[in-house]
Design a protein around this motif. Structure first.
Motif, PDB file in Angstrom:
ATOM      1  N   THR A 157       0.832  -1.204   0.000  1.00 33.79           N
ATOM      2  CA  THR A 157       0.000   0.000   0.000  1.00 33.79           C
ATOM      3  C   THR A 157       0.868   1.257   0.000  1.00 33.79           C
ATOM      4  N   ALA A 158       1.886   1.264   0.867  1.00 34.98           N
ATOM      5  CA  ALA A 158       2.772   2.428   0.946  1.00 34.98           C
ATOM      6  C   ALA A 158       3.537   2.620  -0.367  1.00 34.98           C
ATOM      7  N   ALA A 181       2.574   1.730  -3.364  1.00 28.72           N
ATOM      8  CA  ALA A 181       1.645   2.225  -4.383  1.00 28.72           C
ATOM      9  C   ALA A 181       1.366   3.711  -4.190  1.00 28.72           C
ATOM     10  N   ARG A 182       1.174   4.121  -2.932  1.00 28.36           N
ATOM     11  CA  ARG A 182       0.929   5.544  -2.654  1.00 28.36           C
ATOM     12  C   ARG A 182       2.145   6.384  -3.013  1.00 28.36           C
ATOM     13  N   ALA A 183       3.325   5.905  -2.661  1.00 25.14           N
ATOM     14  CA  ALA A 183       4.548   6.652  -2.975  1.00 25.14           C
ATOM     15  C   ALA A 183       4.724   6.781  -4.484  1.00 25.14           C
ATOM     16  N   SER A 184       4.397   5.744  -5.200  1.00 23.50           N
ATOM     17  CA  SER A 184       4.509   5.784  -6.658  1.00 23.50           C
ATOM     18  C   SER A 184       3.544   6.814  -7.250  1.00 23.50           C
ATOM     19  N   ARG A 185       2.296   6.808  -6.755  1.00 25.87           N
ATOM     20  CA  ARG A 185       1.315   7.786  -7.253  1.00 25.87           C
ATOM     21  C   ARG A 185       1.740   9.208  -6.888  1.00 25.87           C
ATOM     22  N   THR A 186       2.250   9.395  -5.680  1.00 24.54           N
ATOM     23  CA  THR A 186       2.689  10.722  -5.254  1.00 24.54           C
ATOM     24  C   THR A 186       3.862  11.199  -6.100  1.00 24.54           C
TER      25      THR A 186
END
Length: 119
Positions: A58-59, A61-66
């Motif tokens: 989850t982290a 994926a979020r870091a990638s989107r950010t």
């Protein structure tokens, strides 16, 4: 009567055999309990590992989107700066001037002795 008393009293061998049998049963129970605890511990470790893996995914994926959003925004800002170099220079200059003045103000506020521009 003496013979009756001897038959009523359990033999030491019988007591010893009974105690050995109870000890063997207790050892079996302890083995079962240890096995159960070991299995439960392994289940808990597996659950914790799975939860940690999910959190990491989850982290990530979020870091990638950010990071993608930051790249997109930086590219947009870069394009605007290239299209309007005069405005960009003015904005950067004003921000620098504001930072300089803020630094002077903070330096004056933290100084023990007041300084004056005139003597």
């Amino acid at each position: 009567m003496a013979d009756a008393n001897k038959s009523d009293v359990p033999h030491i061998d019988d007591i010893q055999k009974t105690l050995e049998k109870q000890i063997a049963e207790l050892r079996k129970e302890i083995t079962k309990i240890n096995k159960s605890i070991s299995e439960r511990g392994a289940e808990l470790v597996d659950d914790a590992r799975e939860q940690a893996s999910d959190m990491y995914d989850t982290a990530a994926a979020r870091a990638s989107r950010t990071a993608q959003q930051l790249r997109t925004q930086a590219q947009a800002v870069s394009e605007v700066a290239r299209d309007n170099p005069g405005t960009t220079t003015a904005v950067v200059g004003i921000i620098g001037l504001i930072g300089f003045l803020a630094g002077i103000a903070v330096g004056q506020a933290m100084s023990d002795t007041p300084r004056r521009w005139y003597q």
